[in-house]
Structure formats: structure tokens, C-alpha cells
Enzyme design. Sequence first.
Site, PDB file in Angstrom:
ATOM      1  CG  HIS A 289      -1.927  -0.978   0.976  1.00 12.73           C
ATOM      2  ND1 HIS A 289      -2.806  -1.551   2.146  1.00 12.73           N
ATOM      3  CD2 HIS A 289      -2.396  -1.761  -0.116  1.00 12.73           C
ATOM      4  CE1 HIS A 289      -3.669  -2.224   1.742  1.00 12.73           C
ATOM      5  NE2 HIS A 289      -3.609  -2.308   0.332  1.00 12.73           N
ATOM      6  CE1 TYR A 298      -2.625  -6.795   0.661  1.00  9.50           C
ATOM      7  CE2 TYR A 298      -2.662  -5.685   2.549  1.00  9.50           C
ATOM      8  CZ  TYR A 298      -3.564  -6.073   1.426  1.00  9.50           C
ATOM      9  OH  TYR A 298      -4.727  -5.670   1.172  1.00  9.50           O
ATOM     10  NE  ARG A 352      -7.825  -3.927   5.774  1.00 15.23           N
ATOM     11  CZ  ARG A 352      -6.933  -4.266   4.659  1.00 15.23           C
ATOM     12  NH1 ARG A 352      -5.900  -3.473   4.448  1.00 15.23           N
ATOM     13  NH2 ARG A 352      -7.491  -5.259   3.691  1.00 15.23           N
TER      14      ARG A 352
END
Length: 868
Positions: A289, A298, A352
Site C-alpha cells: 500500500h 501482506y 490493520r
Amino acid sequence: MELSRRALLSMVPASALLALADPLRARAAAAPRDPATGRGARGHLPAQPGGDLARLIDNTVAVLAGTAEVDARPEVAGKVSAITGAAQDHLDAMDAAGDGELFQGLGDLDTSDRNLTKSFQYLYEVALATRTPADDNPLHGNEAVQRRVIDGLTWLYDHYYGDQSKGYYGNWFNWEIGISQQVSKVLVLLRDQLAAYRPELAATYVAAMDGYLRNGKDGDVDLDSRFHTGANLADITTDRIMQGAALGDDARVSKAVADQLTVLATIDPYRLQHGVTDGFYADGSFIQHASVAYTGTYGTGLLSRVVQTLKILDGTAYLPQDDMAGVVRRWVVDGFAPVIFEGWMMEVVKGRGMSREKSGYRDATTVVEAVSDLAAHSSGDDATALKGYVKFVRESARAPLDPTAFVSPVTVARYADILADDSIPARDLRDASYTTAFNAMDRTVHHRPGWSFALARSSDRISKYEYMSGENLKPWFQGDGAHYLYLSGQDQTHAFGVDYFTAVSPYRLAGVTAPVETRKTIPELYGTQWYDNPDAGFTASSEKQNTYVYFPCGTDSHSGGATLGSYGTASLVLSDDVAYAAKQAGRLPDDFVAYRNARATKSWFLLDDEIVVLASGVHDPAGRAVTTTVDSRIAAESDAVSLTGCLRDATRWRGPGTAPLAWLRYANADEKTAVGYVFLDSPDVPRGPRPTVTLDTVSRSRRDVNAANPDTRITKQVFSVVFEQPPGAPTTTLACALVPGATERQLRRYAHGPLRVLANTPDVQAIGHARLGLLAANTFAPGTHIAGHLAVDGPASALVRRGGDGITSVAVSDPTTERDTVAITLRGRSLRPVSADDGVRITRLPGATRIEVTTRHSYGRSFVARLR
């Protein structure tokens, strides 16, 4: 008028396309190839695989479903049972489905992309069971069940997926990756059954998946797209490899492999390829991101996908000749091993994901799975080291790792073989004591026997936090120096994970300096999961949404530190985020809410027995009260937590409240853990502010921090040590040391050393440690700053250690990443060079030694010199 493929797919249901199967089959063999790609025109029937494609299909089926030999092993029985049990549950749900459902409970498929994706996932899990060749699997080879899966695919296409004018609502990820992952696996698993029963369905679905790849280019990957990077690119290309296998499309497979190989390249921030900042950096950092430290979520996804590619391409010409496995091994050694403590993935690299119920042990299990497979693609010492690491993680984890969570039964068998191999010693990939400065992602990790310390920083390069999709609802200070002190022998679900963020106030996370105010979550502010203002450029995944809502960066460049051997420094200038700065400059709409931050200059010095924390210039420019939290820890409601301490006048501390503490000890008898806190004097502030100690019982719902979590209420004891400044108070200076595992006797000794704070101002912060022979400093302003016998041309970070062998070792870095050169001067003696990194120049002066370092384009890394 000529219709596009996308328009055609939106008009013609799958059942009608299937009627075209016979004439299309007749034309398939003579179909022309695209001269640019060599690929057959879309919509043609799958070609019969041969050679490498046939091997790829067999490999993929084996990876997903196992083999008869593997699935018969007793160690794999739990995985097989999980596969067959899930499939049977889904079949029962199909039987009980109501109108508008394929599976009971998964309705609203025309509005819920999550339920639609789950419907495809359940079809895959049923298909998987029919290809899992275990003797006691009643679903294996069951053609009736396989036809139910194929009928389910057809039904979903006809009613909810095929019409692209209605699809693509909700989260882009589900349409471009999530659904395609499930469908692509089904197309490979049931390739023969599809050819016999619905021969056109595979080509129809692949064409539709191309059409939904709307952030790509012409139905394919676009390496210039901000959506096709890092783990997302690995996901998409793995799907496309399987799609090519299902269609017998060699060119599609080759293109997808080539695209995926781009994720193996180390990111050079000064020479970006396709503008991509997502991926692994030279120091082991991983970013997704564009600016989020994301190794633990990720990053694990990328690791898993790339290792899966290794497995499904094994033995084929598609597997590149380059050392793909070697690149991934470096990821594991430099990127993953440092952020795993006793089998637990650290919070600082989970974005998150830290607010999810999924535990750090489960995150680390994904790494163990990948490493088990990677060892099979390695040889010699590399294979031994990887196998030893698998055993080390398993033996050090304080909660059992569950191999039934592995994707592949084959990996379950490999894992069992590694654990059973007495010739492989359990061994970490790194030393027991080391410091890793992940300066490319503003993270620092410090390991010692018995404990580890992880620090989350931020800057104008790296995000302060990540919020998205209703996850991590209260993230505001997670990148403002929040730290996590992991203690050996403890089940970390009792100390951190979702319950830590649920129970501990977001304003009082360990290590954080925050203004005293009440902030609102994004759903509370706007009534949706994002700021919805298309006229101002704000849509769900727009660049503005990312920049100002989902993962805003800070506005100061100073965030970094230096490492010298196993010791380290870290530093941070606390700043507003970019949203507040843009709002003040009039670049955001009036109804956009942005919060102002407090101010502080902060340093961390990472040593053998302690972490020293200094803060200076602590204040609030808006005149609000400010809190600086030394530490916050949670414990079970029934745990025997004790607090003991000593006041500065050497009398005994009487209990929670505000007091002039010299030291404090927190102990949890049930967990057999303890932490000491020593409150140090700064040179200009011999009697610092008094800390406030609290021990409260807190009960909250996990849904308070993540809207996707079940409404599970947890009750915890929350211990905090906090410095409180009233509104309008002058700037404050703070100094303390965290001492993991400390006894009261050990804490009493700090009154006589060995620690000394040499400087603690907004310009320079420094400490000396007599026993270690160590001097460490961070400077924050231009000009020369003096700390003991060290002069530093700031801003810079420096460590100097005088060894018993007469060697003085020095490390220097640029924590701003913006300077071309940094210089320090050691005063007192003129030393001669013994060795030095490239870019280091040493000049002997009368009574001093000057060290100049070329830091240009070094991205915060440390330069080391040894002097005599």
C-alpha cells in the site's frame, strides 16, 4: 455496432454460451493466435495440455489436494479431515439454501461482495474434497458432487457474476483477486470434469475474470498500476498461471510467470521500477500500500504465493533459471525471522491486521508452511538451516502451531518429516542477541535471550497507521513510537493481539505521546467505512482516500537510527499527519475531519538488559493536556498481578497513583513475567515529572476495534505507567529505562549506574553505559551537538563502543534519509583506522578523530568503522 467482450459477457448467460460448445470445439484447433501475445482468441475451448502444462496441472492438484501416498499418512489425517469436513458442511448448506442463495446464510449476493466471494470459496472447498485421494474420503472422485460444483459455478455466473454492468461493487479486491483465486483453483481441479460436462465454462469464466481485472490493462496485468504490486501482484499472477493451465494456454502461463518474477526484485527507493514502492528492501523491510509496514500480513501472503509458484512450476520450463529460492530465503532470514518472537508475528508489521482475531501464531504458521516447502527447494546448508528454523519456531512457540491450517497436505507431510528428523538441530536463523533497523519501513526490532522489543515509527515516508474496511478503527497513534515488549515463556495472546488493542486505550498504547481528546472513528465521523466525497476525489479506494484516510504518513522526515553489532538507537520527531497539514492548507473539504498531534522529540537506546527511552520538548501546540505512556500491559482478570516500587527518597512506594518514583516493578505470577521501570534524571532536569501508575479492570468488545470481529466481550486487567501534563503546561523532559525480567534487587542498583543520561533536549539526546563502554546519541537539528566525548554534525544517529581489546567501534546513520554526508568527531585521542565500510573517511586530528560518512542514497542504513 461491434460489441466488446465485456459487453458480450454482460448480455449472454453462461447457459447460453454452453450451447455453443460443439461448433466452438470444431473451430478451436484451427483458431488463429494473437500475433502480439501468441495467445489463442478468448472464448475458445481449452487445449489439451501436454509436456510442461500437464506437469503444471499435476503439480497444482498435488499442492492443493495432496497425493494418495501423502494423504494416507497419519500425520496428514487432520488436514484431510478438515478438507472433507468443510466440504460436507458446505454441501449441507447447499441443500438448505433459500431463494437467492447457493449456500444457506450467504444471501444478498447482488449487494454483498463478501458473501459472493465466500460462495465461490465454498465451491472450491467442495471441489477440493473430490480431488483429495484419501482412502477414507467418501467425496473423492464423486462425479455427482463435482457436477454440483460445476452447476454452482454456472448458477453464480448466470445470476450474479456474468453481468459486469451489475458486478464490481464493494471491495475491488474481491472482484480482481478474491473470486478469481477460488474460481481458478476449481478450473484446475475439475479440468477434466468441466471438459466433459460443461466444456465452455472454463473459457467463459477466464474471459469474465479478465473483464473484471479493471485495474489492469486489456484484461491483463498492468505493472504500472498501483493495484498490481507486491502481494496483490503475486495473487493475480498465480491466478493467471492456473487459468493458463486450465485453458492449455502456454502464453498466458509464461506471461503470468514473467509478471510475478518482478516481485522478486529488491526495491531501490532511488530507482523505482514502474513507480512501485511495494516489496522487499535491502534492509529486509516489506511495504505494501505504498507506505505501510506489512511483513506480517501482506508479506506473508507474498511469501506464500511465491513459494506456491515454485511448487507448481517445479520440473517445468516455466521455472526461471535464476535462483528464485535464494531470493526467497533472504526474505526469510532478513525480513521474517526478526519479526517473529517465539512463534508469534509481531504487531508492528501487521497494518490493520493487528485488530483481527487471527493471532500472531497463525500469522507465523504461514511462514512456517512456506519455509517447510522452501527447504524442499533448497540444498546443503541452506536446506538444513531452513529446516532447523522450522523446528526452532515450533519448539519456541508458546501455543501449538496448527499444520491443518497449511494450504497443502504435502506441506503437512514435509513439516512432520522435519520435526521427526533428529539430525536437524532446532536453530534460529539469527543470533540470540541482535538489533534490526528496518529503516525503510520505520520499524526497529531488538532481540535478547528472554525478550524482544519492537518499535513502530512513522515519517513523511511511512504511514502512521492503517485503517480500512472497518478494520483497526482506533489506530491514530500506532506509528507514533508505540512499542511492544515480548517476554519469553508467555502465551502472547495473553499479552498482545486483538485483546491488547481492545482493552488498552488507543491514547495510552505503550510508548505513545498523545493529546488528551476524544477522537471519532471513520464510521462515526461519516456514517460509512470511508470518507465519501466523489466531487473532491474521495471514493472507496481512490488515491486521496489512501493518502488522507486509510494510511496517512507523517509530515517530518526524522525517523531512523543506527545499529552497532547487537546494539541500536532509534529516534523520532513526532509530527502531524498529512491530512491535518492538508486541511490547514485548505486542500481538503470543510467537512473532512483531521486531528492535530502533540509534539515531542524521542529516542530509544537498545542495550543488553534495558531499553532507555528519552523524550524532550513534550508539549501540545494547541494547549491540550498530554500523556506520555511509558508502558501498558494486559493480564487476565484472575491473574495475580503485583506492583512494587521505591520512591526517590528511598522509601517504599505505597501503590497506584502519582508519585516521585525511582523505580517500579510489574510482575504477573500466573504468567511468570516481570518488567522493571527505572526513572532517570536528565542533566538539566534532575527531578523529572512524577509518573502515574494505574491498574484497572476493563471490559470491552473486540468489535470496538474491528467491525468485522464477532461481538466478543473480553475483560482484562490493564496496567499503565503514564506521565501526565495538564493543559497549557510548559514543555516536559522525560527519561526512563524498561528492564525486562527485572528483580527488585536489580532495580535498586540503577541508583548507582551503570546508565547515565548525557543529554536530553530537542536538539540532542544521548546516554552512556559504563559497563558496556557504550556512548549513543541521536541529534535532531543542524549544527554540532556535544554528548560526552562525542561531537555530532546533526541530524544524525551515532553509537560508539570501546572494547576491551583496544578497538573502538563506531556506527553512524542519517535518520532523515535526506543528507549527503554526516560527520562525527571522537574527542580525547587520535585513533587510527582498522577497517571501515565503503563511504567512510577517517581523519586523525590532534586529540581527536573525525569520521565523515557519505550517506547520500543510503536510506538510513548504518556505516561502521573500527579504530585503534
